[in-house]
Design an enzyme around this catalytic site. Structure first.
Site, mmCIF file in Angstrom:
data_model
loop_
_atom_site.group_PDB
_atom_site.id
_atom_site.type_symbol
_atom_site.label_atom_id
_atom_site.label_comp_id
_atom_site.label_asym_id
_atom_site.label_seq_id
_atom_site.Cartn_x
_atom_site.Cartn_y
_atom_site.Cartn_z
ATOM 1 N N LEU A 72 32.307 38.747 15.902
ATOM 2 C CA LEU A 72 33.940 39.476 15.236
ATOM 3 C C LEU A 72 34.438 40.065 13.987
ATOM 4 O O LEU A 72 36.335 40.223 14.045
ATOM 5 C CB LEU A 72 33.972 37.507 13.947
ATOM 6 N N GLY A 85 31.999 44.270 8.777
ATOM 7 C CA GLY A 85 32.252 44.437 6.919
ATOM 8 C C GLY A 85 31.332 45.072 6.660
ATOM 9 O O GLY A 85 30.435 45.565 6.769
ATOM 10 N N PHE A 145 29.143 44.705 4.740
ATOM 11 C CA PHE A 145 27.643 43.798 4.428
ATOM 12 C C PHE A 145 26.565 44.083 6.012
ATOM 13 O O PHE A 145 26.232 44.058 5.677
ATOM 14 C CB PHE A 145 28.672 42.340 4.060
ATOM 15 N N GLY A 146 28.096 44.070 7.555
ATOM 16 C CA GLY A 146 26.995 43.411 8.361
ATOM 17 C C GLY A 146 28.089 43.597 8.932
ATOM 18 O O GLY A 146 28.828 42.553 8.671
ATOM 19 N N PRO A 147 27.586 43.109 10.776
ATOM 20 C CA PRO A 147 28.133 43.072 11.472
ATOM 21 C C PRO A 147 28.903 40.945 11.307
ATOM 22 O O PRO A 147 28.044 40.185 11.156
ATOM 23 C CB PRO A 147 27.379 42.997 13.368
ATOM 24 N N VAL A 148 29.479 40.706 11.418
ATOM 25 C CA VAL A 148 30.099 39.242 11.797
ATOM 26 C C VAL A 148 30.615 38.330 12.597
ATOM 27 O O VAL A 148 31.088 38.884 13.814
ATOM 28 C CB VAL A 148 30.770 38.907 10.381
ATOM 29 N N LYS A 197 27.085 35.856 8.934
ATOM 30 C CA LYS A 197 27.423 37.384 8.433
ATOM 31 C C LYS A 197 26.037 38.138 8.373
ATOM 32 O O LYS A 197 24.995 37.539 7.531
ATOM 33 C CB LYS A 197 27.402 37.381 7.221
ATOM 34 N N ASP A 213 36.269 42.618 -5.715
ATOM 35 C CA ASP A 213 36.403 43.737 -4.746
ATOM 36 C C ASP A 213 37.140 42.787 -3.694
ATOM 37 O O ASP A 213 36.875 42.782 -2.234
ATOM 38 C CB ASP A 213 34.841 44.001 -3.839
#
Length: 829
Positions: free
Chosen positions: A519, A522, A524-527, A541, A637
């Site tokens: 999707l 971010g 944090f990492g891929p979603v 996530k 954030d």
């Protein structure tokens, strides 16, 4: 002859047309040649108000009145004390120019009774429900708002002139069938410390609002917003002070009415049901009745019995008090020392503090009212032997010198009250607190020891079942000491089985994290999108190995968001900690807000109504985090890519990895690790590491301006005028030309006034000083137009582009953006 007949017919048509024109333009007007007879009416231009003849329920008497939307809601009665006995009456302008109600015998039953008015006068029913009497020059000679009955309308004034004794108040009907003057009256009293009173038979107080502090009446718990309902209190040079209210949103129809039982009610028009609904009522418990517990008594509706004596006092008649007859109140147990302190070996008096109370009646404006601290107010009261209590609120000092009457305890709202007592009472209070404290500590020690052994046994059993236990070594000292999670040590967070997912389940759900299911990306990492075996769609996530976020952020988000429930917060379904750290959320089919507002093909789906719904939803989600959840949370954030949209484009705040929890008395915190997204960070956070609720307000203001303009905060980086989005908005605001800021997709919108109001609110949120920014509760009141006159914004922070660093290319192009990070300790995400 035929020609003469044509002339006659033509003249008749001309006369008829003039009459039609007259009546079409005079539908809201009465003059000497146009009056109404029972049952005729006139109607205001907007159709909301009607003036005519009516009979109350179960009565044959006839009255002239004005009703609002519904004939059952009569807001003003002319001849309330002189009813007509049949339907032969009329309402007209008399030979002397006054408005009059006449019976069938042409006797005057009521008159506006204005002297020295021209005979060629007229009367008009306005769109505010006000009946004006105008002289021949068009000047106002009389108005119904100055002679109200039982209803307070928007723009109407409750007024009082203590020099002349002249008051304008509302008086209840005698009963539902009789609009004559009843027993109850509502007025505004006491210019120095204004309060609204309901009087029984004009001399006995029945209810009071508590003092006005410049924003709210402190004795009304529901008045939480600083600008609730658009109330304002003003004074005139002739000594008249008055209270009025109004709404910026003209579609909101509200009024205040005093019913025959003495209850002041706020009513809201329900467009669907076509009727008035009671939205608020002044008297909701016995404690709202004036002086219920007598002198030096305090009333608390959530306690049984509801009355008790103030600390340091005891019932004046114990037998009556035990029978719940509290009228004689309480007496002081120990005499005050005042000037006798130290002369007979005694210590000085002191104060016991009561929190969240409706302060007593008969407050006095202290000489210390202009002083800058509560301590000064307290000291001044202590130095005055007649002073028995004080309160310091909104930089104003109030004192009391007589009996403390009508004190009420609230569970929320209210203000603090210091009660003066002898030193021995303070010692007793200290001893009681010490005993309670020791007992509580001892109980907690026993509880903790017992819980520890139970936990050790429980943890060993759960660990064998693969229960989630985080590695203590990865948690930072700052996050542990700063109560990052707010529920204990983040290294020892245990989760229910229902929140735990295994890697195999997620691999199957996402087709082994296939690229087609990705999707976005971010900080944090891929979603990835996935589908569980039970049919539920999810978003997974994954913590990237190159992400600046680690176990602390992962732990923080799992623990925080699993304890939050709100329609505008994304719902966490669980997490995985086997091979990789992963978070599992409810799937949002429309991904994130930035993919809509910054993408021209997509933003056509966002008309102003939908954008406003998104703005309001984000604001309500933030208010829940700041005030209404059991954990007080600062997000830190907030940005467009962290706002997810469901299938109906309703917003949900996500990504709580950087969130912090505040304790009950914390307003601001400091961090050495500044993380977040450039442009959205408030100046005090970016420069000094200071963050608070107002940091989120700043981010919300930036986000609001992005939604209105359809432009990123970073989109002005190469702007030749060296302006950021905030600088561009500020420049247009000062030029009184804010239209170029509005997204082209909304040009020509018939909601331009509402859009400009939102820009105004956005600029208030991004002001450089944190104390100038409104709280989210006030922002929501502003968005709902409960606040009419918005304050002028001051210059925003970061208006020049040199203060804004560029974000990554993915921030410009990806539907899920990487976070650009400003750090004092270099630590990427």
């Amino acid at each position: 002859m035929a020609f003469i007949n044509y002339i006659s017919l033509f003249s008749t048509l001309i006369i008829f047309c003039f009459q039609c024109l007259y009546f079409s333009t005079a539908i809201d007007t009465i003059n000497s040649s146009h009056f109404i007879k029972d049952p005729e009416t006139i109607t205001s231009n907007d159709g909301a108000f009607t003036l005519g003849f009516f009979s109350p329920e179960n009565s044959a008497n006839r009255y002239v009145g004005i009703w609002y939307m519904s004939k059952s809601t009569v807001i003003w009665v002319a001849n309330r004390d002189q009813p007509l006995k049949d339907s032969s009456g009329s309402f007209t302008i008399s030979n002397d120019g006054n408005l009059v109600v006449l019976n069938g015998q042409k006797h005057v039953m009521w008159s506006s009774n204005v002297s020295n008015i021209s005979t060629n006068s007229s009367s008009k029913l306005s769109d505010f429900g006000k009946l004006d009497l105008l002289d021949s020059t068009g000047n106002k000679a009389w108005e119904s708002f100055q002679h109200p009955t039982d209803t307070l309308m928007p723009n109407m004034r409750l007024s009082n002139n203590e020099r002349t004794g002249e008051k304008v108040g509302i008086t209840a009907w005698k009963n539902p069938s009789d609009p004559s003057r009843g027993n109850f009256t509502t007025t505004i009293e006491r210019e120095t410390i204004p309060e609204v009173f309901i009087w029984n038979e004009e001399t006995h107080p029945y209810w009071r609002s508590g003092p006005w502090n410049g924003r709210v009446f402190t004795g009304i718990p529901d008045m939480k917003s600083s600008y609730l309902n658009g109330f304002s209190l003003n004074a005139q040079e002739d000594g008249t002070f008055y209270l009025s209210y109004a709404y910026a949103n003209e579609s909101v129809l509200k009024l205040f009415a005093l019913n025959w039982e003495g209850k002041l009610q706020q009513k809201l028009w329900d467009y669907e049901e076509k009727e008035w609904q009671v939205e608020w009522e002044a008297q909701v418990s016995e404690c709202d009745v004036y002086g219920k517990c007598g002198a030096f008594g305090i009333c608390y509706s959530e306690r049984s019995p509801i009355c008790s004596c103030l600390e340091g006092f005891e019932p004046s008649n114990r037998e009556e008090w035990n029978r719940q007859n509290w009228t004689n109140g309480c007496l002081r147990r120990k005499a005050l020392q005042c000037g006798n302190a130290n002369q007979n070996g005694s210590e000085a008096d002191g104060f016991l503090n009561l929190q969240k109370v409706k302060v007593p009646d008969f407050a006095e404006q202290s000489l210390a009212s202009s002083l800058s601290s509560e301590e000064m107010c307290r000291s001044q009261c202590l130095a005055n032997c007649t002073c028995v209590a004080y309160s310091y609120d909104s930089e104003k000092c109030m004192t009391w010198s007589g009996n403390l009457i009508d004190t009420q305890q609230f569970s929320s709202a209210g203000i603090d009250l210091g009660i003066r007592v002898a030193s021995s009472e303070l010692d007793k209070e200290r001893n009681n607190k010490a005993i309670i404290t020791i007992s509580v500590i001892a109980g907690l020690v026993i509880l903790v020891i017992g819980a520890y052994f139970l936990w050790e046994n429980f943890a060993r059993k759960r660990k064998r079942k693969g229960f989630l236990l985080f590695n203590r070594g990865e948690a930072s000292a700052e996050n542990i000491s700063g109560s990052l999670i707010g529920v204990g040590d983040p290294s020892q967070v245990e989760l229910q089985d229902s929140l735990l997912f295994d890697t195999e389940t997620l691999v199957i759900a996402t087709n082994n994290f296939h690229f087609s299911n990705k999707l976005g990306q971010g900080g944090f990492g891929p979603v990835y999108k996935g589908k569980l075996q039970d049919g539920r769609e999810i978003a997974v996530k994954k913590l990237s190995s190159v992400s600046g976020q680690g176990l602390v952020e992962f732990t923080n988000e799992v623990t925080l968001i699993s304890k939050l429930q709100h329609r505008n917060l994304v719902r966490l379904l669980g997490c995985c900690r086997e091979d990789e750290k992963m978070l599992i959320y409810e799937f949002m089919p429309n991904t994130s807000l930035d993919s809509f507002i910054f993408d021209p093909p997509e933003n056509k789906f966002l008309n102003w109504r939908k954008r406003f719904t998104i703005i309001e939803g984000i604001a309500r989600g933030l208010l829940y985090l700041h005030r209404d959840s059991r954990l007080r949370i600062i997000h830190r954030d907030l940005k467009a890519s962290n706002i997810l949209l469901d299938e109906e484009l309703n917003p949900k705040i996500s990504d709580f990895g950087l969130a912090r929890i505040f304790g009950g008395h914390e307003d601001q915190a400091n961090t050495k690790r500044v993380v977040g997204t450039y442009g959205y960070m408030s100046p005090e956070y970016a420069m000094q590491g200071l963050f608070s609720e107002k940091s989120d307000v700043f981010s919300f203001g930036v986000l609001l301006l992005e939604i209105v303009s359809g432009r990123r905060i970073s989109s002005f980086y190469k702007n030749e005028e060296s302006l950021s989005l905030l600088g561009f908005a500020w420049k247009l605001w000062n030029e009184n030309n804010i239209v170029p800021l509005i997204d082209e997709g909304m040009h020509g919108s018939d909601q331009e006034k509402d859009i400009l109001r939102c820009v105004h609110i956005g600029l208030l949120c991004v002001q450089e000083s944190a104390r100038d920014r409104p709280a989210m509760a006030v922002v929501i009141s502003m968005l709902n137009s409960e606040i009419i006159n918005l304050p002028q914004p001051k210059q925003p922070a970061f208006i020049i582009k040199e203060n804004i660093l560029p974000l990554s290319s993915e921030e410009h192009h990806g539907s899920f953006s990487n976070n650009g990070v400003s750090v004092t300790e270099i630590q990427g995400r």
